[in-house]
Design a protein around this motif. Structure first.
Motif, PDB file in Angstrom:
ATOM      1  N   ARG A  45       0.905  -1.203   0.106  1.00 57.11           N
ATOM      2  CA  ARG A  45      -0.090   0.058  -0.093  1.00 57.11           C
ATOM      3  C   ARG A  45       0.941   1.017  -0.053  1.00 57.11           C
ATOM      4  NH1 ARG A  45      -3.236  -2.419   4.685  1.00 57.11           N
ATOM      5  NH2 ARG A  45      -4.931  -3.423   3.743  1.00 57.11           N
ATOM      6  N   THR A 182      -0.474  -0.672  -6.640  1.00 52.84           N
ATOM      7  CA  THR A 182      -1.568  -1.032  -7.648  1.00 52.84           C
ATOM      8  C   THR A 182      -0.754  -1.745  -8.792  1.00 52.84           C
ATOM      9  OG1 THR A 182      -1.856   0.792  -8.716  1.00 52.84           O
ATOM     10  CG2 THR A 182      -3.249   0.370  -6.684  1.00 52.84           C
ATOM     11  N   ASP A 204       0.343  -6.340   1.564  1.00 53.71           N
ATOM     12  CA  ASP A 204      -0.752  -6.138   1.715  1.00 53.71           C
ATOM     13  C   ASP A 204      -1.746  -6.789   0.455  1.00 53.71           C
ATOM     14  OD1 ASP A 204      -0.924  -3.935   3.846  1.00 53.71           O
ATOM     15  OD2 ASP A 204       0.704  -3.070   2.081  1.00 53.71           O
ATOM     16  N   PRO A 205      -3.095  -6.940   0.637  1.00 51.54           N
ATOM     17  CA  PRO A 205      -3.870  -7.226  -0.506  1.00 51.54           C
ATOM     18  C   PRO A 205      -3.701  -6.525  -1.769  1.00 51.54           C
ATOM     19  CG  PRO A 205      -5.061  -7.456   1.639  1.00 51.54           C
ATOM     20  CD  PRO A 205      -3.746  -6.729   1.956  1.00 51.54           C
ATOM     21  N   SER A 208      -5.403  -2.548  -2.401  1.00 49.09           N
ATOM     22  CA  SER A 208      -6.175  -2.319  -1.415  1.00 49.09           C
ATOM     23  C   SER A 208      -6.087  -0.970  -0.522  1.00 49.09           C
ATOM     24  CB  SER A 208      -5.868  -3.425  -0.173  1.00 49.09           C
ATOM     25  OG  SER A 208      -4.803  -3.353   0.202  1.00 49.09           O
ATOM     26  N   GLU A 211      -6.796   0.343   6.039  1.00 52.36           N
ATOM     27  CA  GLU A 211      -7.713   0.306   6.900  1.00 52.36           C
ATOM     28  C   GLU A 211      -8.106   1.602   7.857  1.00 52.36           C
ATOM     29  OE1 GLU A 211     -10.311  -2.008   6.934  1.00 52.36           O
ATOM     30  OE2 GLU A 211      -9.159  -3.135   5.326  1.00 52.36           O
ATOM     31  N   THR A 357     -11.337  -2.210  -5.392  1.00 54.00           N
ATOM     32  CA  THR A 357     -11.042  -2.373  -3.934  1.00 54.00           C
ATOM     33  C   THR A 357     -11.741  -3.152  -3.188  1.00 54.00           C
ATOM     34  OG1 THR A 357     -12.527  -0.512  -3.637  1.00 54.00           O
ATOM     35  CG2 THR A 357     -10.334   0.436  -4.114  1.00 54.00           C
ATOM     36  N   ARG A 359     -14.622  -2.538  -1.864  1.00 52.78           N
ATOM     37  CA  ARG A 359     -15.496  -1.799  -0.742  1.00 52.78           C
ATOM     38  C   ARG A 359     -16.625  -1.266  -1.280  1.00 52.78           C
ATOM     39  NH1 ARG A 359     -10.887  -0.400   2.978  1.00 52.78           N
ATOM     40  NH2 ARG A 359     -11.526   1.445   3.736  1.00 52.78           N
TER      41      ARG A 359
END
Length: 406
Positions: A45, A182, A204-205, A208, A211, A357, A359
């Motif tokens: 990220r 990304t 990290d994923p 993403s 958080e 994402t 989300r």
């Protein structure tokens, strides 16, 4: 784990800031792999410490006794080139290495004279480096290590021709490190083709958002975006706000409207002179201006200490850019807020961001700004052929009017 456990040299460790107690996940993964000589595809990220993840082991692997170009870090923007160079300067000095920044906005004659001093590491933007290569002002024959920082951006079509020329000027046998937050699926193959049996590291994923970033999205009328922005800035006492806008020619206009409303503001985009860009960014970082209205020039890697808020005045056309934009806040373990002002015309863009994402990103109403615009039907008001015919007719009229005036 501490940095001293990562087999970094004592002189290099001594240059780390006292506030930097423990390596981040990407630093723990990448530093040993780089020191081992592996090619890397490293994904983490924004704000996760990627610069030191590649920079510290890169410096350690260069030979200060050889005054030749041994390492190259390619970045997409001048601002990022300057930031990376600054981050590596102390470590390079401790190891007796010369670092040179090559980017546009600086006289080539000055850079050519600095090249004559024999830097071991270059931090460069592709365009300026290609220019100097074509003028035979430098060679990359001795290059042993290549870093593509913000690699996904460098692999896009706008940069790819320059990248190909640069790659052809360096030895095929080298260590290549690609770092990015990304990586769209269509660039995966291209990235892998540049690397030799790479180790893939994912701290990290993929794609993403941290958080610690609170995302708020408000549905507003297209014409109400700037008034809504001004209202938000006047209601809240945010000390620093980075406002993203996609069009360069709109950034200055928005900044003028904010200034007229009494808000200390500066604008930053690629059409400005380098000195003006540096001044705008410097004034924002130092707190002289409260709001910086910027294009996606600022979306990549630029670090502003403890930036509390990012506002998207419009959504970026590319979904990965959203991840980079909001990643300017909540850096180094801090929390942050990302606000997006969305109109009905951006429904498809929002859907792409949600898909990328994973989300939900629900839209809320912004008090005081009722939405009166209607959702787009997706159909053109007039067939395309009619529009083209109308433009041709208008052009003919313009030509007739011009001739009649002669």
């Amino acid at each position: 784990m501490t940095f001293s456990e990562l087999e970094l040299s004592p002189p290099l460790l001594a240059t780390l800031p006292a506030t930097l107690q423990r390596p981040t996940p990407i630093q723990r993964l990448a530093i040993p792999a780089v020191l081992a000589g592996d090619d890397l595809l490293a994904l983490a990220r924004t704000g996760s410490g990627k610069t030191l993840a590649f920079g510290l082991p890169l410096l350690q692997r260069l030979n200060p006794a050889q005054p030749q170009m041994q390492g190259l870090v390619l970045v997409p923007t001048r601002e990022l080139a300057t930031q990376v160079s600054e981050a590596l300067k102390a470590g390079a000095h401790a190891l007796g290495l010369r670092v040179l920044t090559l980017c546009g906005g600086v006289a080539q004659e000055l850079q050519t004279s600095e090249l004559a001093l024999g830097p071991q590491l270059l931090v460069a933007t592709p365009g300026r480096l290609r220019d100097l290569l074509s003028q035979q002002a430098l060679g990359l024959d001795e290059l042993r290590m290549l870093v593509l920082d913000e690699g996904d951006r460098l692999l896009e079509m706008g940069f790819w021709p320059d990248i190909q020329v640069i790659l052809n000027a360096m030895p095929a046998t080298r260590q290549t490190l690609l770092f990015s937050a990304t990586l769209p699926a269509e660039l995966e193959t291209l990235a892998s083709d540049l690397l030799r049996a790479p180790r893939r590291l994912e701290a990290d994923p993929l794609n993403s958002v941290a958080e610690d970033i609170e995302e708020r999205l408000y549905l507003v009328n297209k014409s109400g975006k700037v008034p809504a922005l001004i209202a938000l800035l006047k209601e809240q006492d945010w000390p620093q706000v980075l406002v993203f806008i996609s069009a360069r020619d709109s950034a200055d206009g928005v900044a003028r409207k904010l200034a007229k409303a009494g808000i200390p503001v500066a604008a930053l985009h690629g059409d400005k002179e380098q000195a003006v860009r540096e001044q705008a960014l410097g004034d924002f970082k130092s707190g002289k201006v409260r709001v910086l209205v910027a294009t996606d020039l600022m979306a990549r890697g630029i670090h502003v200490e403890a930036l509390p808020l990012v506002i998207n005045l419009d959504l970026p056309a590319s979904a990965p850019v959203y991840v980079h934009r909001v990643g300017r806040t909540a850096r180094a373990g801090r929390s942050g807020l990302a606000i997006s002002l969305v109109c009905h015309g951006e429904a498809d863009t929002l859907a792409a961001i949600r898909t990328l994402t994973g989300r939900e990103l629900p839209l809320a109403e912004l008090p005081g700004f009722p939405v009166t615009d209607l959702p787009s039907s997706g159909e053109s008001k007039r067939p395309a052929r009619d529009k083209q015919a109308n433009r041709r007719t208008q052009a003919k009229r313009s030509v007739k009017q011009f001739k009649s005036r002669g």
